[in-house]
Design a protein around this motif. Structure first.
Motif, mmCIF file in Angstrom:
data_model
loop_
_atom_site.group_PDB
_atom_site.id
_atom_site.type_symbol
_atom_site.label_atom_id
_atom_site.label_comp_id
_atom_site.label_asym_id
_atom_site.label_seq_id
_atom_site.Cartn_x
_atom_site.Cartn_y
_atom_site.Cartn_z
ATOM 1 N N GLU A 115 16.778 11.294 -8.898
ATOM 2 C CA GLU A 115 16.581 9.887 -8.545
ATOM 3 C C GLU A 115 17.264 9.568 -7.217
ATOM 4 O O GLU A 115 16.706 8.855 -6.379
ATOM 5 C CB GLU A 115 17.130 8.983 -9.654
ATOM 6 N N ALA A 116 18.439 10.117 -7.029
ATOM 7 C CA ALA A 116 19.168 9.895 -5.773
ATOM 8 C C ALA A 116 18.393 10.443 -4.585
ATOM 9 O O ALA A 116 18.299 9.788 -3.536
ATOM 10 C CB ALA A 116 20.551 10.541 -5.850
ATOM 11 N N ALA A 117 17.815 11.623 -4.749
ATOM 12 C CA ALA A 117 17.041 12.226 -3.654
ATOM 13 C C ALA A 117 15.826 11.367 -3.309
ATOM 14 O O ALA A 117 15.512 11.169 -2.124
ATOM 15 C CB ALA A 117 16.606 13.640 -4.039
ATOM 16 N N LEU A 118 15.148 10.846 -4.328
ATOM 17 C CA LEU A 118 14.005 9.965 -4.079
ATOM 18 C C LEU A 118 14.442 8.687 -3.378
ATOM 19 O O LEU A 118 13.778 8.224 -2.439
ATOM 20 C CB LEU A 118 13.309 9.623 -5.408
ATOM 21 N N MET A 119 15.548 8.125 -3.824
ATOM 22 C CA MET A 119 16.045 6.896 -3.207
ATOM 23 C C MET A 119 16.429 7.139 -1.746
ATOM 24 O O MET A 119 16.088 6.334 -0.878
ATOM 25 C CB MET A 119 17.245 6.356 -3.996
ATOM 26 N N ARG A 120 17.125 8.229 -1.495
ATOM 27 C CA ARG A 120 17.522 8.548 -0.121
ATOM 28 C C ARG A 120 16.302 8.672 0.787
ATOM 29 O O ARG A 120 16.286 8.146 1.890
ATOM 30 C CB ARG A 120 18.331 9.837 -0.079
ATOM 31 N N SER A 121 15.304 9.387 0.308
ATOM 32 C CA SER A 121 14.118 9.595 1.152
ATOM 33 C C SER A 121 13.386 8.285 1.425
ATOM 34 O O SER A 121 12.793 8.119 2.489
ATOM 35 C CB SER A 121 13.184 10.629 0.528
ATOM 36 N N ALA A 122 13.427 7.351 0.495
ATOM 37 C CA ALA A 122 12.729 6.072 0.674
ATOM 38 C C ALA A 122 13.413 5.160 1.685
ATOM 39 O O ALA A 122 12.766 4.304 2.282
ATOM 40 C CB ALA A 122 12.609 5.350 -0.667
ATOM 41 N N VAL A 123 14.722 5.335 1.893
ATOM 42 C CA VAL A 123 15.452 4.405 2.770
ATOM 43 C C VAL A 123 15.893 5.029 4.094
ATOM 44 O O VAL A 123 16.597 4.388 4.877
ATOM 45 C CB VAL A 123 16.674 3.781 2.043
ATOM 46 N N LEU A 124 15.459 6.247 4.372
ATOM 47 C CA LEU A 124 15.803 6.883 5.647
ATOM 48 C C LEU A 124 15.179 6.131 6.815
ATOM 49 O O LEU A 124 14.072 5.598 6.707
ATOM 50 C CB LEU A 124 15.286 8.328 5.675
ATOM 51 N N ARG A 125 15.876 6.123 7.930
ATOM 52 C CA ARG A 125 15.323 5.437 9.118
ATOM 53 C C ARG A 125 14.033 6.088 9.583
ATOM 54 O O ARG A 125 13.176 5.429 10.150
ATOM 55 C CB ARG A 125 16.366 5.339 10.233
ATOM 56 N N ASN A 126 13.863 7.396 9.328
ATOM 57 C CA ASN A 126 12.619 8.076 9.694
ATOM 58 C C ASN A 126 11.450 7.651 8.806
ATOM 59 O O ASN A 126 10.297 7.759 9.198
ATOM 60 C CB ASN A 126 12.784 9.594 9.615
#
Length: 155
Positions: A115-126
């Motif tokens: 879940e953390a990995a999905l959340m991180r990818s969703a909020v990256l500046r890229n």
């Protein structure tokens, strides 16, 4: 092999877990002597790994009797999380603040590594290809939505 910063961080977290009340006071020079490093290394570890976003309150007093006080701040229970999410995140959120919050949620076992990995990818500046301040506003809205959905509450 872990680096000295990882070792110092692990030591401080272990001492914090064993402390009563989730708070410790340390002497920067004593800790530097313990790990055979310069005091600025201790400052680096504390300023980068014991931040408010990661769930720590750090207080420092310089001088002869100086100390560094580190206190663990617990996340609220699920029933209080909805209000806490809206208060903590606000209307804008930087990428580093989002990553810090995700780190805290994993550390508190409130979300899984996946879940953390999905959340991180969703909020990256890229991922959020918007100009500031719109990017930080969108990141805050996404973080709120994901956290509320993960905790099983509706808006």
């Amino acid at each position: 092999m872990r680096n000295i910063s990882d070792i110092i961080e692990h030591y401080l977290k272990t001492v914090l877990q064993e402390s009563h009340g989730g708070m410790i006071e340390i002497q920067r020079n004593d800790l530097a002597d313990r790990f055979s490093c310069v005091p600025s290394q201790i400052n680096y570890v504390i300023s980068t790994r014991f931040t408010l976003e990661k769930g720590y309150l750090v207080e420092s007093k310089r001088g002869g009797g100086g100390y560094i006080r580190i206190q663990r701040i617990d996340l609220p229970m699920h029933s209080e999380l909805h209000a806490h999410v809206h208060e903590t995140i606000g209307s804008e959120m930087s990428q580093s603040a989002a990553e810090g919050l995700i780190y805290r949620l994993v550390e508190a076992n409130l979300i899984t590594g996946r879940e953390a990995a999905l959340m991180r990818s969703a909020v990256l500046r890229n991922t959020l290809l918007l100009k500031l301040p719109y990017r930080d506003e969108m990141r805050a809205r996404i973080m709120k939505a994901m956290l509320i959905a993960l905790m099983g509450q509706s808006d």
